[in-house]
Design a protein around this motif. Structure first.
Motif, short mmCIF file in Angstrom:
data_model
loop_
_atom_site.label_atom_id
_atom_site.label_comp_id
_atom_site.label_asym_id
_atom_site.label_seq_id
_atom_site.Cartn_x
_atom_site.Cartn_y
_atom_site.Cartn_z
N TYR A 111 0.85 -1.20 0.00
CA TYR A 111 0.00 0.00 0.00
C TYR A 111 0.88 1.25 0.00
O TYR A 111 0.65 2.19 -0.77
N ALA A 112 1.87 1.27 0.87
CA ALA A 112 2.77 2.42 0.96
C ALA A 112 3.61 2.56 -0.30
O ALA A 112 3.84 3.68 -0.78
N VAL A 113 4.07 1.44 -0.86
CA VAL A 113 4.88 1.49 -2.07
C VAL A 113 4.07 2.05 -3.24
O VAL A 113 4.55 2.91 -4.00
N THR A 117 4.72 5.38 -5.38
CA THR A 117 4.88 5.26 -6.83
C THR A 117 3.95 6.22 -7.57
O THR A 117 4.33 6.79 -8.60
N ASN A 118 2.75 6.39 -7.03
CA ASN A 118 1.76 7.26 -7.68
C ASN A 118 1.76 8.68 -7.12
O ASN A 118 0.86 9.46 -7.43
N ALA A 119 2.79 9.02 -6.33
CA ALA A 119 2.92 10.37 -5.75
C ALA A 119 1.70 10.76 -4.93
O ALA A 119 1.18 11.87 -5.02
N ILE A 120 1.25 9.81 -4.10
CA ILE A 120 0.11 10.03 -3.21
C ILE A 120 0.59 9.98 -1.77
O ILE A 120 1.30 9.04 -1.37
N ALA A 121 0.24 10.96 -0.96
CA ALA A 121 0.64 10.97 0.44
C ALA A 121 -0.02 9.81 1.19
O ALA A 121 -1.20 9.55 1.01
N ASN A 122 0.77 9.13 2.01
CA ASN A 122 0.27 8.01 2.80
C ASN A 122 0.25 8.42 4.26
O ASN A 122 1.30 8.61 4.89
#
Length: 350
Positions: A111-113, A117-122
């Motif tokens: 999920y974090a990877v 990869t998609n430049a989304i803040a986790n």
């Protein structure tokens, strides 16, 4: 009750909403007959068994899955492993460098990877000490750019299922997608959330044939969601993302579910036996309850015990680098013979 504030059209990325999906040759002509001559897809005409493109919508496989899982065909999406399905969710619903998602460590690391990869803040919200979601803390992290919450249940690496009340609360109070990853659901006494799809339009369920079905090598992931969500994902999925060999092998296994069920039953028995032995080992401080095909155990020194097992030819997973998992080892349940070897080594090291 259903979430009254969920509007799918507000979640879909603008470019995806406007996208005209690619139409493959097999999308445009599907009426197969044995005597048909297909000269439309630039394929090699000589029969190798796989010289033709596979069904881009995997209709036959979905029909049988629909029968087994009791989910309508138009609410099923198949992918090249569950990781592709998860990636499609990010690409369909999360705007890079703008949106965010919430994950609950310790949990599945992809999920974090995929978020990165998609430049989304986790935004990470730790599970409680008993490995349950803290729904109030989760919702405290939600803002207008929060698109998805990921819940792995049964969870990896903790092996427990999340309380139904917590998942229900999030479904009813979060305006985005609640993604329940059920990779290990076949080993659990809990009912799949797929039975609740008609109640929650923001519910997305991920499953796989890699675990209980013993097909990790063919890479087949499954997504169950509303027909509208599946429609969005179908717009952006690669046209032939599930190859012909994967479709055939998956269908054979699904049609032979009696064998699958027998293997699951054996794994559950072996899991219980292994848990009892672990409880008797003097350097094992705690054995966590499991609803998966693995067991998480806290030991005196995970690095030491991991290396000792490795020297004896047994590979387990050291999960000590994960939140709340200091000095833990994860034991996958093997065959009777493999488990007997593990048990003998565990006792030898005691």
């Amino acid at each position: 009750m259903p979430n009254q504030t969920f509007y799918l059209e507000k979640l879909v990325r603008d470019n995806v909403a406007k996208l005209k999906p690619y139409s493959s040759a097999r999308d445009e002509f599907k009426d197969f007959h044995e005597d048909m001559v297909f000269l439309d897809a630039n394929e090699n005409p000589y029969n190798t068994g796989v010289n033709r493109y596979p069904d881009p919508q995997q209709v036959t496989l979905k029909q049988h899955l629909s029968s087994v899982k009791r989910v309508p065909v138009d609410q099923i999406l198949l992918g090249n492993g569950s990781d592709e399905v998860l990636d499609l969710l990010f690409r369909a619903f999360c705007e890079p460098n703008v949106d965010n998602v919430i994950t609950l460590p310790p949990t599945y690391g992809m999920y974090a990877v995929l978020a990165a990869t998609n430049a989304i803040a986790n935004r990470e919200v730790l599970l409680s000490k008993d490995f349950q979601p803290d729904v109030n803390s989760i919702l405290d992290q939600v803002d207008h750019q929060t698109k998805m919450i990921f819940l792995c249940s049964p969870n990896n690496p903790t092996a427990n299922s999340f309380e139904a009340a917590s998942i229900t609360y999030l479904l009813e109070n979060f305006k985005g997608l609640v993604v329940v990853d059920e990779a290990y659901i076949d080993f659990s006494a809990a009912e799949s959330w797929s039975t609740q799809l008609h109640n929650y339009p923001n519910l997305v369920i991920i499953q796989t044939l890699s675990k209980a079905y013993g097909l990790a090598g063919i890479r087949l992931g499954i997504c169950y969601a509303s027909a509208e969500i599946i429609g969005v994902l179908n717009k952006i999925k690669p046209p032939y993302n599930v190859n012909e060999l994967t479709q055939k092998r998956a269908l054979e296994r699904i049609l032979n579910y009696e064998s699958v069920a027998s293997e699951i039953n054996s794994i559950l028995k072996q899991r219980d036996a292994l848990s009892k032995v672990l409880l008797e080992v003097n350097y094992v401080n705690k054995v966590y309850p499991s609803e998966a095909n693995f067991i998480l155990a806290r030991v005196d020194d995970a690095n030491k015990r991991y290396n000792q097992l490795l020297e004896k030819g047994i590979v387990v997973r050291n999960r000590s680098n994960q939140a709340l998992c200091e000095n833990t080892l994860r034991f996958t349940v093997g065959t009777t013979e493999e488990n007997e070897k593990l048990i003998a080594v565990l006792k030898e090291l005691a």
